[in-house]
Design a protein around this motif. Structure first.
Motif, PDB file in Angstrom:
ATOM      1  N   VAL A 113      62.287  39.379  19.010  1.00 23.92           N
ATOM      2  CA  VAL A 113      61.797  38.552  20.117  1.00 23.92           C
ATOM      3  C   VAL A 113      62.270  37.109  19.962  1.00 23.92           C
ATOM      4  CG1 VAL A 113      59.713  37.599  21.180  1.00 23.92           C
ATOM      5  CG2 VAL A 113      59.813  40.029  20.602  1.00 23.92           C
ATOM      6  N   ILE A 114      62.333  36.636  18.723  1.00 24.86           N
ATOM      7  CA  ILE A 114      62.788  35.264  18.487  1.00 24.86           C
ATOM      8  C   ILE A 114      64.290  35.126  18.752  1.00 24.86           C
ATOM      9  CG2 ILE A 114      63.092  33.463  16.740  1.00 24.86           C
ATOM     10  CD1 ILE A 114      60.590  34.533  15.358  1.00 24.86           C
ATOM     11  N   SER A 115      65.069  36.088  18.284  1.00 21.40           N
ATOM     12  CA  SER A 115      66.524  35.962  18.334  1.00 21.40           C
ATOM     13  C   SER A 115      67.127  36.375  19.677  1.00 21.40           C
ATOM     14  CB  SER A 115      67.159  36.810  17.225  1.00 21.40           C
ATOM     15  OG  SER A 115      66.834  38.183  17.402  1.00 21.40           O
ATOM     16  N   PHE A 116      66.462  37.257  20.416  1.00 15.17           N
ATOM     17  CA  PHE A 116      67.036  37.769  21.652  1.00 15.17           C
ATOM     18  C   PHE A 116      67.341  36.660  22.667  1.00 15.17           C
ATOM     19  CE2 PHE A 116      66.702  39.734  25.901  1.00 15.17           C
ATOM     20  CZ  PHE A 116      67.719  40.666  25.788  1.00 15.17           C
ATOM     21  N   PRO A 117      66.431  35.713  22.914  1.00 14.62           N
ATOM     22  CA  PRO A 117      66.753  34.650  23.885  1.00 14.62           C
ATOM     23  C   PRO A 117      67.976  33.822  23.481  1.00 14.62           C
ATOM     24  CG  PRO A 117      64.395  34.692  23.447  1.00 14.62           C
ATOM     25  CD  PRO A 117      65.037  35.586  22.435  1.00 14.62           C
ATOM     26  N   VAL A 118      68.164  33.614  22.173  1.00 18.68           N
ATOM     27  CA  VAL A 118      69.316  32.833  21.716  1.00 18.68           C
ATOM     28  C   VAL A 118      70.616  33.562  22.029  1.00 18.68           C
ATOM     29  CG1 VAL A 118      70.446  31.773  19.715  1.00 18.68           C
ATOM     30  CG2 VAL A 118      67.949  31.785  19.889  1.00 18.68           C
ATOM     31  N   SER A 119      70.658  34.865  21.726  1.00 19.06           N
ATOM     32  CA  SER A 119      71.870  35.631  21.999  1.00 19.06           C
ATOM     33  C   SER A 119      72.133  35.743  23.494  1.00 19.06           C
ATOM     34  CB  SER A 119      71.768  37.023  21.374  1.00 19.06           C
ATOM     35  OG  SER A 119      70.680  37.742  21.920  1.00 19.06           O
ATOM     36  N   ARG A 120      71.071  35.896  24.296  1.00 17.76           N
ATOM     37  CA  ARG A 120      71.240  35.987  25.754  1.00 17.76           C
ATOM     38  C   ARG A 120      71.710  34.654  26.329  1.00 17.76           C
ATOM     39  NH1 ARG A 120      73.106  39.906  27.085  1.00 17.76           N
ATOM     40  NH2 ARG A 120      73.536  39.923  24.857  1.00 17.76           N
ATOM     41  N   LEU A 121      71.233  33.552  25.774  1.00 20.82           N
ATOM     42  CA  LEU A 121      71.683  32.245  26.236  1.00 20.82           C
ATOM     43  C   LEU A 121      73.175  32.084  26.000  1.00 20.82           C
ATOM     44  CD1 LEU A 121      71.198  29.369  27.271  1.00 20.82           C
ATOM     45  CD2 LEU A 121      70.631  28.702  24.919  1.00 20.82           C
ATOM     46  N   GLY A 122      73.639  32.508  24.833  1.00 23.84           N
ATOM     47  CA  GLY A 122      75.066  32.433  24.546  1.00 23.84           C
ATOM     48  C   GLY A 122      75.882  33.276  25.506  1.00 23.84           C
ATOM     49  N   ALA A 123      75.410  34.498  25.782  1.00 23.96           N
ATOM     50  CA  ALA A 123      76.121  35.371  26.712  1.00 23.96           C
ATOM     51  C   ALA A 123      76.138  34.775  28.120  1.00 23.96           C
ATOM     52  CB  ALA A 123      75.469  36.755  26.727  1.00 23.96           C
ATOM     53  N   PHE A 124      75.020  34.174  28.527  1.00 26.82           N
ATOM     54  CA  PHE A 124      74.936  33.556  29.859  1.00 26.82           C
ATOM     55  C   PHE A 124      75.932  32.411  29.992  1.00 26.82           C
ATOM     56  CE2 PHE A 124      73.193  29.961  32.293  1.00 26.82           C
ATOM     57  CZ  PHE A 124      73.195  30.517  33.571  1.00 26.82           C
ATOM     58  N   LEU A 125      75.994  31.553  28.975  1.00 22.35           N
ATOM     59  CA  LEU A 125      76.904  30.415  29.035  1.00 22.35           C
ATOM     60  C   LEU A 125      78.365  30.874  29.060  1.00 22.35           C
ATOM     61  CD1 LEU A 125      75.164  27.927  26.576  1.00 22.35           C
ATOM     62  CD2 LEU A 125      75.259  27.785  29.073  1.00 22.35           C
ATOM     63  N   GLU A 126      78.678  31.908  28.291  1.00 20.05           N
ATOM     64  CA  GLU A 126      80.046  32.425  28.296  1.00 20.05           C
ATOM     65  C   GLU A 126      80.417  32.959  29.670  1.00 20.05           C
ATOM     66  OE1 GLU A 126      81.432  34.827  24.939  1.00 20.05           O
ATOM     67  OE2 GLU A 126      79.571  34.307  23.904  1.00 20.05           O
ATOM     68  N   ARG A 127      79.510  33.707  30.309  1.00 18.01           N
ATOM     69  CA  ARG A 127      79.794  34.224  31.654  1.00 18.01           C
ATOM     70  C   ARG A 127      79.929  33.080  32.650  1.00 18.01           C
ATOM     71  NH1 ARG A 127      75.672  37.905  30.319  1.00 18.01           N
ATOM     72  NH2 ARG A 127      74.223  36.743  31.657  1.00 18.01           N
ATOM     73  N   ARG A 128      79.060  32.081  32.519  1.00 17.85           N
ATOM     74  CA  ARG A 128      79.095  30.948  33.439  1.00 17.85           C
ATOM     75  C   ARG A 128      80.421  30.211  33.331  1.00 17.85           C
ATOM     76  NH1 ARG A 128      75.069  27.667  35.704  1.00 17.85           N
ATOM     77  NH2 ARG A 128      76.083  26.195  37.115  1.00 17.85           N
ATOM     78  N   TRP A 129      80.865  29.965  32.113  1.00 14.80           N
ATOM     79  CA  TRP A 129      82.126  29.259  31.924  1.00 14.80           C
ATOM     80  C   TRP A 129      83.308  30.101  32.393  1.00 14.80           C
ATOM     81  CZ3 TRP A 129      80.466  27.510  26.372  1.00 14.80           C
ATOM     82  CH2 TRP A 129      79.634  26.392  26.492  1.00 14.80           C
ATOM     83  N   ALA A 130      83.216  31.428  32.180  1.00 10.49           N
ATOM     84  CA  ALA A 130      84.297  32.300  32.654  1.00 10.49           C
ATOM     85  C   ALA A 130      84.389  32.273  34.172  1.00 10.49           C
ATOM     86  CB  ALA A 130      84.066  33.728  32.160  1.00 10.49           C
ATOM     87  N   ASP A 131      83.242  32.276  34.838  1.00  2.75           N
ATOM     88  CA  ASP A 131      83.225  32.200  36.306  1.00  2.75           C
ATOM     89  C   ASP A 131      83.791  30.869  36.790  1.00  2.75           C
ATOM     90  OD1 ASP A 131      82.102  34.698  36.382  1.00  2.75           O
ATOM     91  OD2 ASP A 131      80.040  33.984  36.639  1.00  2.75           O
TER      92      ASP A 131
END
Length: 222
Positions: A197-215
């Motif tokens: 629960v602690i680590s999941f938001p951090v990994s999802r934030l990284g994935a979100f930023l990568e997708r955002r920058w790719a877009d």
């Protein structure tokens, strides 16, 4: 029905340990990121004679196991006259350990920026610092982010080692509960869930930023 001695008080005790884990992680990553940016820039930009002592210190921090560093600093603080609490010792050692790895992440990100791009920026009249902050930093950030996310998650798990210097973080708290109720599978499963629960938001934030920058890159290319 599951017959267990695990109580709400035990859960609160684990959550208290989890909060300490979060605090250690945040402080250590903050220290490591600031130092990593400074040292990473130095290793990527300054002459070799400056890099030799920095590289030597970072090699020691990366090579010596974290547990040994924690025990040595915790034992040597009194010799050095440092009135540090176990939390401060853990935060400082974890922060320096993080900085050793973050330095190479930042260095790799900076060196990944093509030299032609930097020359083009300078030819447009940008100063060195304008080039560094407006061109190099955004591009290096995109390259470095996945490594930094992985490092952050690794530091969170490495906080488990601070129990050897007397800090009751999440893993130590779970061991205390296990000793009391003798139900290791249940307690460790709950501790593992809390880590997730602690680590999941951090990994999802990284994935979100990568997708955002790719877009954003795709839109810029169109």
């Amino acid at each position: 029905m599951l017959d267990t001695a695990f109580s709400s008080n035990d859960l609160m005790f684990l959550l208290k340990g989890a909060w300490l884990t979060i605090q250690l992680t945040v402080v250590a990553v903050a220290i490591g990121t600031v130092l990593g940016v400074v040292f990473g820039w130095a290793r990527a930009s300054l002459p070799g004679w400056v890099n030799v002592p920095i590289g030597a210190v970072l090699d020691v921090l990366r090579s010596v196991p974290l547990l040994i560093q924690l025990v040595l600093v915790n034992s040597g603080k009194s010799i050095l006259g440092l009135d540090w609490s176990p939390f401060v010792v853990g935060a400082v050692v974890l922060g320096l350990y993080t900085a050793a790895y973050c330095t190479e992440i930042v260095r790799g990100g900076i060196l990944a920026v093509p030299a032609t791009t930097r020359r083009a920026a300078r030819s447009l009249g940008m100063t060195y610092w304008q080039d560094l902050t407006s061109i190099v930093a955004p591009m290096a950030l995109r390259v470095s982010l996945p490594g930094w996310i992985g490092l952050t998650l690794g530091v969170m798990k490495d906080t488990a080692l601070v129990m050897w210097i007397g800090i009751a973080e999440l893993l130590r708290s779970s061991q205390i509960v296990i000793t009391r109720i003798q139900e290791p599978l249940l307690v460790l499963a709950i501790a593992g869930l809390i880590y997730f629960v602690i680590s999941f938001p951090v990994s999802r934030l990284g994935a979100f930023l990568e997708r955002r920058w790719a877009d954003d890159s795709l839109k810029a290319d169109q």
